[in-house]
Each structure stands twice: as C-alpha cells, then as structure tokens.
Design an enzyme around this catalytic site. Sequence first.
Site, PDB file in Angstrom:
ATOM      1  N   THR A  14     -22.157  66.887  58.962  1.00  0.00           N
ATOM      2  CA  THR A  14     -23.499  67.466  58.897  1.00  0.00           C
ATOM      3  C   THR A  14     -23.740  68.241  60.186  1.00  0.00           C
ATOM      4  O   THR A  14     -24.156  67.692  61.191  1.00  0.00           O
ATOM      5  CB  THR A  14     -24.579  66.392  58.696  1.00  0.00           C
ATOM      6  OG1 THR A  14     -24.434  65.417  59.727  1.00  0.00           O
ATOM      7  CG2 THR A  14     -24.472  65.737  57.340  1.00  0.00           C
ATOM      8  N   MET A  45     -24.475  64.462  65.044  1.00  0.00           N
ATOM      9  CA  MET A  45     -23.696  64.816  63.876  1.00  0.00           C
ATOM     10  C   MET A  45     -23.234  63.569  63.127  1.00  0.00           C
ATOM     11  O   MET A  45     -22.905  62.557  63.732  1.00  0.00           O
ATOM     12  CB  MET A  45     -22.476  65.640  64.312  1.00  0.00           C
ATOM     13  CG  MET A  45     -21.666  66.202  63.179  1.00  0.00           C
ATOM     14  SD  MET A  45     -20.293  67.236  63.784  1.00  0.00           S
ATOM     15  CE  MET A  45     -21.192  68.676  64.337  1.00  0.00           C
ATOM     16  N   CYS A  46     -23.231  63.660  61.816  1.00  0.00           N
ATOM     17  CA  CYS A  46     -22.742  62.582  60.949  1.00  0.00           C
ATOM     18  C   CYS A  46     -21.499  63.074  60.225  1.00  0.00           C
ATOM     19  O   CYS A  46     -21.268  64.273  60.125  1.00  0.00           O
ATOM     20  CB  CYS A  46     -23.777  62.243  59.881  1.00  0.00           C
ATOM     21  SG  CYS A  46     -25.403  61.841  60.474  1.00  0.00           S
ATOM     22  N   SER A  47     -20.723  62.147  59.722  1.00  0.00           N
ATOM     23  CA  SER A  47     -19.641  62.530  58.813  1.00  0.00           C
ATOM     24  C   SER A  47     -20.004  62.009  57.432  1.00  0.00           C
ATOM     25  O   SER A  47     -20.668  60.989  57.288  1.00  0.00           O
ATOM     26  CB  SER A  47     -18.296  61.973  59.272  1.00  0.00           C
ATOM     27  OG  SER A  47     -18.267  60.576  59.130  1.00  0.00           O
ATOM     28  N   PHE A  56     -22.958  57.464  60.717  1.00  0.00           N
ATOM     29  CA  PHE A  56     -23.801  58.091  61.733  1.00  0.00           C
ATOM     30  C   PHE A  56     -24.076  57.100  62.852  1.00  0.00           C
ATOM     31  O   PHE A  56     -23.901  55.889  62.698  1.00  0.00           O
ATOM     32  CB  PHE A  56     -25.118  58.580  61.110  1.00  0.00           C
ATOM     33  CG  PHE A  56     -25.886  57.514  60.394  1.00  0.00           C
ATOM     34  CD1 PHE A  56     -26.897  56.818  61.030  1.00  0.00           C
ATOM     35  CD2 PHE A  56     -25.593  57.213  59.075  1.00  0.00           C
ATOM     36  CE1 PHE A  56     -27.603  55.827  60.358  1.00  0.00           C
ATOM     37  CE2 PHE A  56     -26.300  56.227  58.393  1.00  0.00           C
ATOM     38  CZ  PHE A  56     -27.305  55.538  59.044  1.00  0.00           C
TER      39      PHE A  56
END
Length: 193
Positions: free
Chosen positions: A45, A64-66, A87
Amino acid sequence: MAAPRTLWMALVLLGALGVLQTPARAQASVQPNFRQDQFLGRWFTAGLASNASWFREKKAALSMCSAVVAPAPPGEGDGVLNVTTTFLRRDQCETRSLLLRPAGPPGCYSYTSLYWGSTQDVWVEETDYGEYALLYTVGTGDRGFHMATLYSRTQTPRAAVREKFTTFAEAKGFAEEDVVFPPRTDKCLEGHQ
C-alpha cells in the site's frame, strides 16, 4: 402556502443528500477486461487518500503495509479473494485477513468490515498487474466514507506511478493534502521486496 414551500424545501434537501451520497458510486469503474489471476500476489500500500476521520487523525503516523491477494479457500465461492494485510501498529506487526466477494463486473468486490460492521465496495479501477493498481473503496454504511488506494508491486513506486495516483485521488474528490504516501518500515516488510 407554507406547507407546499416546506415540502419543496424537504424535497430539495433530500435530493441534495442523494446527490452527495451517490457521486462515489457514479464515479467508480473497473479495469477493462480485468484479469483476477494476474491481480493475485503481493502488493504494497504505497498511497492512500480518504475522507474518514480516523484517516485524517492518523495519516501522519501511517506506514506502508503489505497485502497478499490470493484465491479464497475452497467453499467460499467462485471468484472470492482472500486479502491478508500485514502492518505496523504500536510497534508490533499485525496481520488481518478479509474476503473480497465478487459484487458486479470482474474487478468489483465487496466485503464486510469486522471493525465497523458495514459493507465496503471495492473497485480495481486501473492496473497494469506488474507495477501498480488503483483501487477505490466506498463504505455503504459509513456516512459517506470513501478511500483511494495505490497498490504497488515494489516498496518504492516510480514517480510517474505516484503522480498517477495523485491524479486518480484528485479525480475522486480528494484534496492534495488528503493524499498520503506512507513511508516504508523494515519491521513488517522485511524480506518482502
């Protein structure tokens, strides 16, 4: 004479409220010839914009998240996707999963928010599958909640992709200050380039 005028004002207000609530849906579209199989895999993200109060309050602290998009387990239905997001929260890595169920043409999904208890509609509006995807989310029970999201296959999207997302978010009605490119954090994204 006062009653017709009051009725007219009520109709105008209801019409205005309807117009205010429907633009998000009217503006949504999906990637032409959307290929769900090519949309699967790991995304980051890399960009967000939202009108949600929680977003405005916490956007400076976001990272940032995956997200891993995969077919849902057997028995969930055809075309259902499982999205597992990792996250950073309170200096700990958290993982949450949700099911995106087909809700229209390919590339259009809905899910029920476990936190809010409402239904969210998600459109994959544009993607090249290998570098970026532009998603648009509307909450059907969240007082007009909507969000634009940039998914990137890498943690460092090109400047042209970031600009594409800014233009996309502004076309959805977000101001420039509503657009956030969360910084990456090595803590929860380690080993996921």
